[in-house]
Design a protein around this motif. Sequence first.
Motif, PDB file in Angstrom:
ATOM      1  N   ALA A 141       2.999  -1.205   3.953  1.00 17.42           N
ATOM      2  CA  ALA A 141       2.605   0.059   3.319  1.00 17.42           C
ATOM      3  C   ALA A 141       3.621   1.152   3.615  1.00 17.42           C
ATOM      4  O   ALA A 141       4.364   1.091   4.605  1.00 17.42           O
ATOM      5  CB  ALA A 141       1.222   0.496   3.803  1.00 17.42           C
ATOM      6  N   SER A 157       0.444   5.728   0.262  1.00 16.96           N
ATOM      7  CA  SER A 157      -0.364   6.942   0.241  1.00 16.96           C
ATOM      8  C   SER A 157      -0.022   7.729  -1.023  1.00 16.96           C
ATOM      9  O   SER A 157       0.915   7.397  -1.747  1.00 16.96           O
ATOM     10  CB  SER A 157      -0.149   7.763   1.517  1.00 16.96           C
ATOM     11  OG  SER A 157       1.223   7.912   1.774  1.00 16.96           O
ATOM     12  N   GLY A 216       0.833  -1.189   0.000  1.00 19.11           N
ATOM     13  CA  GLY A 216       0.000   0.000   0.000  1.00 19.11           C
ATOM     14  C   GLY A 216       0.872   1.244   0.000  1.00 19.11           C
ATOM     15  O   GLY A 216       1.997   1.232   0.505  1.00 19.11           O
ATOM     16  N   ARG A 218      -3.824   4.723  -1.827  1.00 21.35           N
ATOM     17  CA  ARG A 218      -4.978   5.278  -1.117  1.00 21.35           C
ATOM     18  C   ARG A 218      -4.467   6.367  -0.164  1.00 21.35           C
ATOM     19  O   ARG A 218      -3.272   6.583  -0.040  1.00 21.35           O
ATOM     20  CB  ARG A 218      -5.692   4.200  -0.284  1.00 21.35           C
ATOM     21  CG  ARG A 218      -6.106   2.947  -1.036  1.00 21.35           C
ATOM     22  CD  ARG A 218      -7.336   3.157  -1.899  1.00 21.35           C
ATOM     23  NE  ARG A 218      -7.853   1.903  -2.389  1.00 21.35           N
ATOM     24  CZ  ARG A 218      -7.429   1.279  -3.483  1.00 21.35           C
ATOM     25  NH1 ARG A 218      -6.445   1.809  -4.188  1.00 21.35           N
ATOM     26  NH2 ARG A 218      -7.963   0.133  -3.862  1.00 21.35           N
ATOM     27  N   LEU A 247      -4.493  -2.497   6.193  1.00 16.98           N
ATOM     28  CA  LEU A 247      -3.497  -3.257   6.946  1.00 16.98           C
ATOM     29  C   LEU A 247      -4.146  -4.029   8.090  1.00 16.98           C
ATOM     30  O   LEU A 247      -3.829  -5.201   8.326  1.00 16.98           O
ATOM     31  CB  LEU A 247      -2.425  -2.317   7.502  1.00 16.98           C
ATOM     32  CG  LEU A 247      -1.407  -1.771   6.502  1.00 16.98           C
ATOM     33  CD1 LEU A 247      -0.649  -0.591   7.109  1.00 16.98           C
ATOM     34  CD2 LEU A 247      -0.426  -2.848   6.059  1.00 16.98           C
ATOM     35  N   VAL A 274       3.452   5.278   4.034  1.00 19.32           N
ATOM     36  CA  VAL A 274       2.484   6.364   4.187  1.00 19.32           C
ATOM     37  C   VAL A 274       3.170   7.612   4.717  1.00 19.32           C
ATOM     38  O   VAL A 274       4.176   7.540   5.430  1.00 19.32           O
ATOM     39  CB  VAL A 274       1.324   5.976   5.136  1.00 19.32           C
ATOM     40  CG1 VAL A 274       0.559   4.770   4.600  1.00 19.32           C
ATOM     41  CG2 VAL A 274       1.830   5.677   6.541  1.00 19.32           C
ATOM     42  N   TYR A 320      -1.457  -0.734  -4.153  1.00 18.29           N
ATOM     43  CA  TYR A 320      -2.720  -0.065  -3.840  1.00 18.29           C
ATOM     44  C   TYR A 320      -2.404   1.343  -3.330  1.00 18.29           C
ATOM     45  O   TYR A 320      -1.762   1.490  -2.289  1.00 18.29           O
ATOM     46  CB  TYR A 320      -3.498  -0.838  -2.775  1.00 18.29           C
ATOM     47  CG  TYR A 320      -3.814  -2.262  -3.168  1.00 18.29           C
ATOM     48  CD1 TYR A 320      -5.032  -2.587  -3.751  1.00 18.29           C
ATOM     49  CD2 TYR A 320      -2.885  -3.277  -2.971  1.00 18.29           C
ATOM     50  CE1 TYR A 320      -5.318  -3.894  -4.121  1.00 18.29           C
ATOM     51  CE2 TYR A 320      -3.156  -4.589  -3.342  1.00 18.29           C
ATOM     52  CZ  TYR A 320      -4.376  -4.885  -3.915  1.00 18.29           C
ATOM     53  OH  TYR A 320      -4.655  -6.183  -4.295  1.00 18.29           O
ATOM     54  N   THR A 338      -3.892   7.785   3.785  1.00 20.64           N
ATOM     55  CA  THR A 338      -3.343   7.084   4.943  1.00 20.64           C
ATOM     56  C   THR A 338      -4.418   6.376   5.758  1.00 20.64           C
ATOM     57  O   THR A 338      -4.214   5.246   6.218  1.00 20.64           O
ATOM     58  CB  THR A 338      -2.573   8.080   5.845  1.00 20.64           C
ATOM     59  OG1 THR A 338      -1.497   8.653   5.085  1.00 20.64           O
ATOM     60  CG2 THR A 338      -2.001   7.381   7.069  1.00 20.64           C
ATOM     61  N   LEU A 341      -3.410  -5.870   3.041  1.00 19.82           N
ATOM     62  CA  LEU A 341      -2.073  -5.461   2.614  1.00 19.82           C
ATOM     63  C   LEU A 341      -1.031  -6.151   3.478  1.00 19.82           C
ATOM     64  O   LEU A 341      -1.293  -6.468   4.647  1.00 19.82           O
ATOM     65  CB  LEU A 341      -1.901  -3.942   2.762  1.00 19.82           C
ATOM     66  CG  LEU A 341      -2.738  -3.020   1.883  1.00 19.82           C
ATOM     67  CD1 LEU A 341      -2.532  -1.575   2.309  1.00 19.82           C
ATOM     68  CD2 LEU A 341      -2.390  -3.197   0.416  1.00 19.82           C
ATOM     69  N   GLU A 367      -7.275   5.077   4.789  1.00 12.03           N
ATOM     70  CA  GLU A 367      -7.701   3.864   4.099  1.00 12.03           C
ATOM     71  C   GLU A 367      -6.623   2.784   4.153  1.00 12.03           C
ATOM     72  O   GLU A 367      -6.929   1.597   4.325  1.00 12.03           O
ATOM     73  CB  GLU A 367      -8.042   4.181   2.641  1.00 12.03           C
ATOM     74  CG  GLU A 367      -9.276   5.056   2.462  1.00 12.03           C
ATOM     75  CD  GLU A 367      -9.491   5.445   1.007  1.00 12.03           C
ATOM     76  OE1 GLU A 367     -10.348   4.823   0.352  1.00 12.03           O
ATOM     77  OE2 GLU A 367      -8.793   6.355   0.524  1.00 12.03           O
ATOM     78  N   ILE A 368      -5.362   3.198   3.998  1.00 10.43           N
ATOM     79  CA  ILE A 368      -4.256   2.245   4.067  1.00 10.43           C
ATOM     80  C   ILE A 368      -4.220   1.575   5.436  1.00 10.43           C
ATOM     81  O   ILE A 368      -4.020   0.359   5.550  1.00 10.43           O
ATOM     82  CB  ILE A 368      -2.918   2.958   3.781  1.00 10.43           C
ATOM     83  CG1 ILE A 368      -2.830   3.383   2.311  1.00 10.43           C
ATOM     84  CG2 ILE A 368      -1.747   2.057   4.155  1.00 10.43           C
ATOM     85  CD1 ILE A 368      -2.752   2.264   1.312  1.00 10.43           C
ATOM     86  N   GLU A 369      -4.426   2.354   6.495  1.00 11.65           N
ATOM     87  CA  GLU A 369      -4.420   1.801   7.852  1.00 11.65           C
ATOM     88  C   GLU A 369      -5.490   0.722   8.000  1.00 11.65           C
ATOM     89  O   GLU A 369      -5.236  -0.358   8.547  1.00 11.65           O
ATOM     90  CB  GLU A 369      -4.639   2.908   8.883  1.00 11.65           C
ATOM     91  CG  GLU A 369      -4.654   2.390  10.314  1.00 11.65           C
ATOM     92  CD  GLU A 369      -4.661   3.500  11.357  1.00 11.65           C
ATOM     93  OE1 GLU A 369      -4.594   3.174  12.551  1.00 11.65           O
ATOM     94  OE2 GLU A 369      -4.711   4.689  10.979  1.00 11.65           O
TER      95      GLU A 369
END
Length: 287
Positions: free
Chosen positions: A142, A96, A94, A125, A134, A144, A123, A127, A139, A129-131
């Motif tokens: 990542a 950001s 992932g 996105r 995870l 970020v 991917y 931060t 994922l 959404e990434i969190e």
Amino acid sequence: MSIRHLRIFIMVASLKNMSAAAEKLFITQPSVSQAIKEIEHYYGVKLFERLSKKLYLTESGEYLLRYATHIVQSFDEMETMMKNKSDNIALRIGASITVGSCLLNHILDDLEEENNKITTQIYVRNTKEIEKMLLDSELDVALVEGTVTSKDLISKPVYQDKLIMVVGKGHKFYNRDEISIEELQGEAIISREEGSGSKTIFDNILKSNQIEVDIKWSSTDTGAIKDAVLESRGLAVLSRLMVERELKKGTLHEVSLKEVSMFREIFVVYHKNKFMSKSLKCFLEIL
């Protein structure tokens, strides 16, 4: 206790309904109910509360879900690896927005040079959404520029990114190299969306100085933000990495804020219970 029990539990927790979980898993509802009862009996805890015909996780259920998700994912990875007799499982990365636009390709080049057998899925996105991805085990790792808040995630700084304020040629600040923070009062701002690391940093600076601005645009698309600034519809705070080309051309101009510096760390983030595959170890070593 088995992987089957955990798969059933995860599906019930996801859908908040045993009938829907049974349908999704192609088993009977009594089988789902029995599996949940067996887990509760095994651990001596209650996993769900029923409110208004919906199931809600208890504290014990939340705790189990965090582990169960990663146990099942690790099991599936093991199955794939053993059946294919290789460690060529796609590494789900992932990123950001700024990282995905400016830094990730260089890192992937190094990764491919180190081990060209590693495949990746990317991917991009914000931060927040990434969190979530995870935590939901969508994922493996990542990068970020924002801060993650979950205690279940390990976060380590790997790069320092400078944020700058930029304006277009038609903006009244274009011929200024520096302004005071007070001069931003009431100014039109072209902003990133909620959850963006750069927006959070800039918002905190404005708040601490009691400055109110006019958010004209809010967008996840940095390209759209740059276009709006180029048309002088407002000013924006962006990573220097994102606007180096425009600064060199003179289509955008950097305006500093007196006695204000805006930096943010780029972090590598992964779940504390994440299984360290060869691919993931290689990625972390490159960082």
